[in-house]
Design a protein around this motif. Sequence first.
Motif, short mmCIF file in Angstrom:
data_model
loop_
_atom_site.label_atom_id
_atom_site.label_comp_id
_atom_site.label_asym_id
_atom_site.label_seq_id
_atom_site.Cartn_x
_atom_site.Cartn_y
_atom_site.Cartn_z
N LEU A 157 45.45 42.76 36.48
CA LEU A 157 45.44 43.54 37.71
C LEU A 157 45.31 45.03 37.43
N HIS A 158 45.93 45.43 36.37
CA HIS A 158 45.85 46.82 35.95
C HIS A 158 44.40 47.19 35.61
N ALA A 159 43.76 46.31 34.83
CA ALA A 159 42.36 46.54 34.43
C ALA A 159 41.43 46.52 35.63
N ILE A 160 41.70 45.59 36.55
CA ILE A 160 40.85 45.46 37.73
C ILE A 160 40.92 46.73 38.59
N ALA A 161 42.14 47.25 38.72
CA ALA A 161 42.33 48.44 39.55
C ALA A 161 41.56 49.64 38.99
N ALA A 162 41.42 49.68 37.66
CA ALA A 162 40.77 50.82 37.04
C ALA A 162 39.26 50.61 36.85
N ALA A 163 38.80 49.37 37.03
CA ALA A 163 37.40 49.06 36.70
C ALA A 163 36.43 49.69 37.69
N THR A 164 35.29 50.10 37.17
CA THR A 164 34.25 50.63 38.04
C THR A 164 33.06 49.68 38.09
N GLN A 165 33.08 48.66 37.23
CA GLN A 165 31.97 47.70 37.21
C GLN A 165 32.50 46.33 37.64
N PRO A 166 31.61 45.34 37.83
CA PRO A 166 32.08 43.99 38.17
C PRO A 166 33.03 43.47 37.08
N VAL A 167 34.06 42.75 37.52
CA VAL A 167 35.05 42.24 36.56
C VAL A 167 34.85 40.75 36.37
N LEU A 168 34.74 40.33 35.13
CA LEU A 168 34.71 38.90 34.81
C LEU A 168 36.12 38.50 34.40
N LEU A 169 36.78 37.78 35.29
CA LEU A 169 38.14 37.33 35.00
C LEU A 169 38.03 36.03 34.22
N HIS A 170 38.16 36.15 32.90
CA HIS A 170 37.96 35.00 32.02
C HIS A 170 39.31 34.35 31.76
N GLY A 171 39.69 33.45 32.63
CA GLY A 171 41.02 32.87 32.55
C GLY A 171 40.97 31.38 32.33
N ALA A 172 41.76 30.91 31.38
CA ALA A 172 41.82 29.48 31.10
C ALA A 172 42.28 28.73 32.35
N THR A 173 41.96 27.42 32.42
CA THR A 173 42.48 26.63 33.54
C THR A 173 44.00 26.66 33.47
N GLY A 174 44.61 26.95 34.61
CA GLY A 174 46.08 27.01 34.62
C GLY A 174 46.63 28.37 34.23
#
Length: 686
Positions: A157-174
């Motif tokens: 969430l911290h990274a997303i708030a600061a991002a200026t480009q599209p964010v790829l949330l690469h999260g494992a299932t679960g």
Amino acid sequence: MAVETPRHSAVGGLLHYSHHQDLPPGTLVRAPLGRREVAGLVWGLSEPEPEPVSAASGGITLRPLGHALHSLPPLGAEWRALIEFAAAYYQRGVGEMALAVLPPELRKLDDIQLARRLARLRKMQVPADPAPSGLERHPTAEAPTLPALSPEQAAALHAIAAATQPVLLHGATGSGKTEVYLRAAETALAQGRQALVLVPEINLTPQLEARFAERFPGRLMVSLHSALTPAQRLRSWLLAHLGQAELVLGTRLAVFASMPRLGLIVVDEEHDPSFKQQEGARYSARDLAVWRAHHQRVPVLLGSATPSLESWQRVQEGRYLRVPMPSRIGGGAMPRVRLIDMNALPKVPAGSERVLAPPLLAAIEARLARGEQSLLLLNRRGYAPVLHCGACSWKSGCPHCSAWRVFHKLDRTLRCHHCGLTERVPKACPECGNLDIAPIGRGTEKLQEQLVSLLPTARVGRIDADSTRTVGSLEQTLQAVHAGEVDVLVGTQMLAKGHDFRRVTLVAAVNPDGALFSSDFRAPERLFALLMQAAGRAGRDAAQAAASEMWVQTWHPTHALYAALKAHDYEAFATAQLKDRLAAGLPPFASLALLRADARTAEVAQAFLKDAAAMAREYEKVTVYPVVPPHVSKLADVERMQMLVESPSRVALQRMLADWLPGLHSLRAQHKGLLRWAVDIDPLAI
Ligand SMILES: [Zn+2]
Ligand SMILES: [Zn+2]
């Protein structure tokens, strides 16, 4: 004025009409076209001077407009920009694109009817009475207690708030991606903005809707997908357009929702092929979501455990920000992957068939004894893929398609999965009269039957397109699984998607090898995503995670794809695949367009494409490949041909297509018997 005509028809572009007053751009109107009245949208005041319109359309330059729907607030400039971009990129007419993505009901109402509806919807201030239809929810205004964030979620969430480009949330299932979506939506809502959440399949909307409804009491949420009734869809669309609905949840068509205060776009399971429309304007909702977010300067979150190689490559190029969440919530481990080498098993006697490798069967029996559940994945529905006569080698082909008809034992039918032709199974071979016709191969129906006889005490369920055809049957089966009334669940890839099975501790892929050697270059990517996703179904309960396993029956146990799967190493897989794609000049390192032609005979389709290719010889940096038949070359008595157009430069390809395609309209007239032609930009299957 943008009216509803295809780009490649005689009246493709914008048309000009006069009206006694200046209508703002984005106003919905009814306009005369020839002798008909069509729906249209006022497109802009800066349109160039009228061009003479061809005689074929009736010489309609500057005809007076029909009537305008004044009560509907005009569609905004941002929305029109999205439509203009999509129309240009996917090579469609602006009006065709615009009208295709508006709710069809909108065209049926006159201004007075519409005004009444809008007045009703505007009164629906939140918080209001309990929702009458269940379409939108706004229960009590009680604030829910938020779950504590994992360190990875907090960092994301911290990274997303600061991002200026599209964010790829690469999260494992679960790993808790949904919680990240919820928090991101919370931020947008707190700023008085609307949030748009896209999911690949309608089946996945109810549980996500429930999560959002629980988190945002007092906020109006609507859903937009093709399973809504026309009236429901219109209502959802209008609530979004008016800005009343703060959350819009939907499948690919929702990317075109008019949202005047858009503040966030989430694309869940961004790698899923369902985001690509497969007919009409073959748009990618994922790609349009990224464009829309960029254009409107709002954050966009692409979530996946197995990102598309397109998105992954954009991360490598620094255009997207990758935010990793590799751990499962609660610290549960990913299931152990076990590859069964089918070559190493003792041979079965001739005439008999091995259903499952003995160690896999034993592992399922052990689960059964402990009261745990197993999932078996087989990507072929029906009983057997083909029926065969041993005497004359007749096979159950479809008379209308170049495909076998699948044997469905439950209702004793032969069904073509391409054109839908369904017939009773013949008692004897239609060619030679031999009574001994037998199924070859195995589908989910047969696997279910075999498991019932192998495991007499097990309760075996099935989920595939056949078993879930009637409304509510999928929910029913899922409920039975959750209630522990099913021990072994057999199914197609439908099984792997999203469903949360708490008691499943074993997942097995029965016969996944086919995709390793497919002619479709995306097949390995899809297989890897499917297997990772399926593996994620096991051990959702942290307590059981350690004992969870994913089994893969394979004849190629040393294949790199399985090695990466075993290590749960998406990155290794993606790196190897991208290396192959780069060497072969395939996406994401090249842009593709597929020109398709349908005709009564293969010769006509081929001749049209060959002439089209001859017209395309001059373009720089663009390669036009030879005409070939697609995988299923005859479908419902229509012969199909296709031709691939490729360029290392997206811009060069776009420029070439815009120049080349209009000429194909007149070329068409020279080919009698051509039924249709179409272009697919960034095709998923070639
Ligand atoms: Zn025969
Ligand atoms: Zn057929």
